[in-house]
Design a protein around this motif. Structure first.
Motif, mmCIF file in Angstrom:
data_model
loop_
_atom_site.group_PDB
_atom_site.id
_atom_site.type_symbol
_atom_site.label_atom_id
_atom_site.label_comp_id
_atom_site.label_asym_id
_atom_site.label_seq_id
_atom_site.Cartn_x
_atom_site.Cartn_y
_atom_site.Cartn_z
ATOM 1 N N ALA A 145 1.781 -13.755 -11.237
ATOM 2 C CA ALA A 145 2.509 -14.185 -10.852
ATOM 3 C C ALA A 145 3.440 -15.057 -11.564
ATOM 4 C CB ALA A 145 1.449 -15.340 -10.587
ATOM 5 N N ASP A 146 3.254 -14.243 -13.000
ATOM 6 C CA ASP A 146 4.520 -14.119 -13.679
ATOM 7 C C ASP A 146 5.577 -13.691 -13.455
ATOM 8 O OD1 ASP A 146 2.935 -16.594 -15.155
ATOM 9 O OD2 ASP A 146 2.086 -14.874 -16.207
ATOM 10 N N LEU A 147 5.870 -12.580 -13.336
ATOM 11 C CA LEU A 147 6.412 -11.763 -13.192
ATOM 12 C C LEU A 147 7.139 -11.875 -12.189
ATOM 13 C CD1 LEU A 147 4.918 -8.324 -14.095
ATOM 14 C CD2 LEU A 147 6.501 -9.750 -15.181
ATOM 15 N N ASN A 148 6.230 -12.972 -10.719
ATOM 16 C CA ASN A 148 7.327 -12.935 -9.244
ATOM 17 C C ASN A 148 7.585 -14.042 -9.298
ATOM 18 O OD1 ASN A 148 7.819 -10.185 -8.486
ATOM 19 N ND2 ASN A 148 5.900 -9.973 -8.050
ATOM 20 N N SER A 149 6.976 -15.189 -9.476
ATOM 21 C CA SER A 149 7.423 -16.565 -9.309
ATOM 22 C C SER A 149 6.739 -16.922 -8.764
ATOM 23 C CB SER A 149 8.804 -17.355 -9.655
ATOM 24 O OG SER A 149 9.565 -16.573 -11.237
ATOM 25 N N ASP A 150 5.284 -15.741 -7.976
ATOM 26 C CA ASP A 150 4.733 -16.525 -6.981
ATOM 27 C C ASP A 150 2.599 -16.902 -7.583
ATOM 28 O OD1 ASP A 150 4.046 -16.922 -4.640
ATOM 29 O OD2 ASP A 150 3.976 -15.120 -3.726
ATOM 30 N N ASP A 151 2.555 -17.988 -7.422
ATOM 31 C CA ASP A 151 1.136 -18.270 -7.437
ATOM 32 C C ASP A 151 0.631 -18.106 -6.606
ATOM 33 O OD1 ASP A 151 2.080 -19.605 -9.854
ATOM 34 O OD2 ASP A 151 2.476 -21.847 -8.934
ATOM 35 N N ASP A 152 0.731 -17.330 -5.898
ATOM 36 C CA ASP A 152 -0.332 -16.484 -3.968
ATOM 37 C C ASP A 152 -0.934 -15.776 -5.457
ATOM 38 O OD1 ASP A 152 0.019 -19.360 -3.090
ATOM 39 O OD2 ASP A 152 1.493 -18.135 -1.879
ATOM 40 N N GLN A 153 0.707 -14.747 -6.198
ATOM 41 C CA GLN A 153 -0.826 -13.273 -6.649
ATOM 42 C C GLN A 153 -1.071 -13.381 -7.589
ATOM 43 O OE1 GLN A 153 3.186 -11.703 -6.464
ATOM 44 N NE2 GLN A 153 2.993 -11.655 -4.522
ATOM 45 N N ALA A 154 -2.019 -15.076 -8.479
ATOM 46 C CA ALA A 154 -2.163 -15.135 -9.609
ATOM 47 C C ALA A 154 -3.379 -14.558 -10.002
ATOM 48 C CB ALA A 154 -2.610 -16.340 -9.434
ATOM 49 N N PHE A 155 -3.753 -13.832 -9.156
ATOM 50 C CA PHE A 155 -4.772 -12.645 -8.895
ATOM 51 C C PHE A 155 -5.133 -11.199 -9.337
ATOM 52 C CE2 PHE A 155 -4.386 -12.434 -4.049
ATOM 53 C CZ PHE A 155 -4.817 -11.498 -3.667
ATOM 54 N N ARG A 156 -3.826 -10.593 -8.704
ATOM 55 C CA ARG A 156 -2.995 -10.232 -9.926
ATOM 56 C C ARG A 156 -2.665 -9.502 -10.819
ATOM 57 N NH1 ARG A 156 -0.955 -9.515 -4.529
ATOM 58 N NH2 ARG A 156 -2.076 -8.069 -2.683
ATOM 59 N N LYS A 157 -3.181 -8.202 -11.601
ATOM 60 C CA LYS A 157 -2.771 -8.239 -13.533
ATOM 61 C C LYS A 157 -2.378 -6.861 -13.284
ATOM 62 C CE LYS A 157 -7.050 -8.402 -14.863
ATOM 63 N NZ LYS A 157 -8.271 -7.774 -15.719
ATOM 64 N N ILE A 158 -0.881 -6.835 -13.876
ATOM 65 C CA ILE A 158 0.100 -5.659 -14.284
ATOM 66 C C ILE A 158 -0.297 -5.657 -15.360
ATOM 67 C CG2 ILE A 158 1.758 -5.408 -14.245
ATOM 68 C CD1 ILE A 158 1.907 -5.030 -10.245
ATOM 69 N N LYS A 159 -0.140 -3.645 -15.356
ATOM 70 C CA LYS A 159 -0.565 -2.890 -16.479
ATOM 71 C C LYS A 159 1.303 -2.598 -16.471
ATOM 72 C CE LYS A 159 -5.014 -2.738 -18.541
ATOM 73 N NZ LYS A 159 -5.637 -1.677 -18.132
ATOM 74 N N LEU A 160 2.589 -3.456 -17.953
ATOM 75 C CA LEU A 160 3.172 -2.259 -18.327
ATOM 76 C C LEU A 160 3.320 -1.716 -19.798
ATOM 77 C CD1 LEU A 160 5.667 -5.151 -17.676
ATOM 78 C CD2 LEU A 160 4.701 -3.567 -15.875
ATOM 79 N N CYS A 161 3.887 -0.395 -19.739
ATOM 80 C CA CYS A 161 3.786 0.556 -20.622
ATOM 81 C C CYS A 161 5.159 0.986 -21.935
ATOM 82 C CB CYS A 161 3.576 2.149 -20.448
ATOM 83 S SG CYS A 161 3.420 2.804 -21.732
ATOM 84 N N HIS A 182 2.038 0.682 -15.810
ATOM 85 C CA HIS A 182 0.827 1.535 -15.898
ATOM 86 C C HIS A 182 -0.106 1.312 -15.158
ATOM 87 C CE1 HIS A 182 -1.327 3.821 -18.817
ATOM 88 N NE2 HIS A 182 -1.668 2.796 -19.064
ATOM 89 N N ALA A 183 -0.124 0.216 -13.925
ATOM 90 C CA ALA A 183 -1.815 -0.298 -13.724
ATOM 91 C C ALA A 183 -1.839 -1.241 -12.763
ATOM 92 C CB ALA A 183 -2.453 0.154 -14.548
ATOM 93 N N MET A 184 -2.174 -1.469 -12.286
ATOM 94 C CA MET A 184 -2.500 -3.068 -11.249
ATOM 95 C C MET A 184 -4.053 -3.071 -11.271
ATOM 96 S SD MET A 184 -3.081 -5.118 -8.031
ATOM 97 C CE MET A 184 -3.849 -4.017 -7.508
ATOM 98 N N GLU A 185 -4.999 -4.738 -11.597
ATOM 99 C CA GLU A 185 -5.820 -3.928 -11.390
ATOM 100 C C GLU A 185 -6.375 -6.041 -10.821
ATOM 101 O OE1 GLU A 185 -7.819 -4.838 -15.573
ATOM 102 O OE2 GLU A 185 -7.957 -2.506 -15.568
ATOM 103 N N LEU A 186 -8.010 -6.248 -10.501
ATOM 104 C CA LEU A 186 -7.591 -7.801 -9.913
ATOM 105 C C LEU A 186 -8.194 -8.421 -10.866
ATOM 106 C CD1 LEU A 186 -9.295 -7.242 -6.341
ATOM 107 C CD2 LEU A 186 -7.174 -7.284 -6.948
ATOM 108 N N THR A 187 -7.964 -9.691 -10.626
ATOM 109 C CA THR A 187 -8.746 -10.804 -11.973
ATOM 110 C C THR A 187 -10.173 -10.143 -11.187
ATOM 111 O OG1 THR A 187 -8.293 -12.255 -11.129
ATOM 112 C CG2 THR A 187 -6.849 -12.297 -12.637
ATOM 113 N N ARG A 188 -11.226 -10.489 -12.698
ATOM 114 C CA ARG A 188 -12.491 -10.655 -12.596
ATOM 115 C C ARG A 188 -13.035 -11.642 -11.413
ATOM 116 N NH1 ARG A 188 -16.949 -9.927 -17.491
ATOM 117 N NH2 ARG A 188 -15.084 -8.311 -17.728
#
Length: 142
Positions: free
Chosen positions: A40-56, A70-76
C-alpha cells in the motif's frame, strides 16, 4: 532506498549503516540486505495493505540503494481471516523458471466451501480429492 520502477513510489525509506573503517567498506554491508515494505505504501493504494513486499538491496550508488523484488507475503491478519473452521485448507508450492531466467517459488492456498443446498455443518475434502486438487493447482501454476 529506491524501489524498483514497477512501483508507483520509488523512495521507500532509509536505512542505517556503519561507516567505512579500514578494509570494511560500508556499501558492502548494505548489499544483500532484505527490507520489508507494505505494498500500500509502494503503490499509494490502501486496498493492497494486506500484502508485504520484500526488497533486496542489489547495488549502492552514492546515497541511493537500488533494490530488486525478493518476495511477497500476506499479512498475518489477512491469512487468518481466510482460514475457517469446518473447512479443508489445501496448500501447494512449485518452483517455476520465468522467461528471463529467474527461479521463482510460488505458493498457493485453497479452501473447500459448502454446496448451495448442503445441510452438513462441515465441508471436508477426502485425501484423494486433496491430492487431485493440489495436482491441478500445480498444473495451473506451471
Amino acid at each position: 532506498i529506491k524501489a524498483p520502477s514497477m512501483f508507483r513510489v520509488r523512495n521507500c525509506g532509509k536505512t542505517l549503516i556503519t561507516r567505512t573503517q579500514g578494509t570494511k567498506i560500508a556499501s558492502e554491508g548494505l548489499k544483500g540486505r532484505v527490507l520489508e515494505v507494505n505494498l500500500a505504501d509502494l503503490n499509494s493504494d490502501d486496498d493492497q495493505a494486506f500484502r508485504k513486499i520484500k526488497l533486496c538491496i542489489e547495488e549502492v550508488q552514492g546515497r541511493n540503494c537500488l533494490t530488486d523484488f525478493h518476495a511477497m507475503e500476506l499479512t498475518r491478519d489477512k491469512l487468518y481471516s481466510l482460514v475457517r473452521k469446518w473447512h479443508t485448507m489445501i496448500e501447494g508450492h512449485v518452483d517455476v523458471k520465468t522467461t528471463d531466467g529467474y527461479m521463482v517459488r510460488l505458493f498457493v492456498i485453497a479452501f473447500t466451501q459448502k454446496q448451495a443446498n448442503q445441510v452438513a455443518t462441515n465441508c471436508y475434502a477426502q485425501s484423494a480429492q486433496i491430492r487431485k486438487i493440489r495436482r491441478k493447482m500445480m498444473e495451473i501454476m506451471i
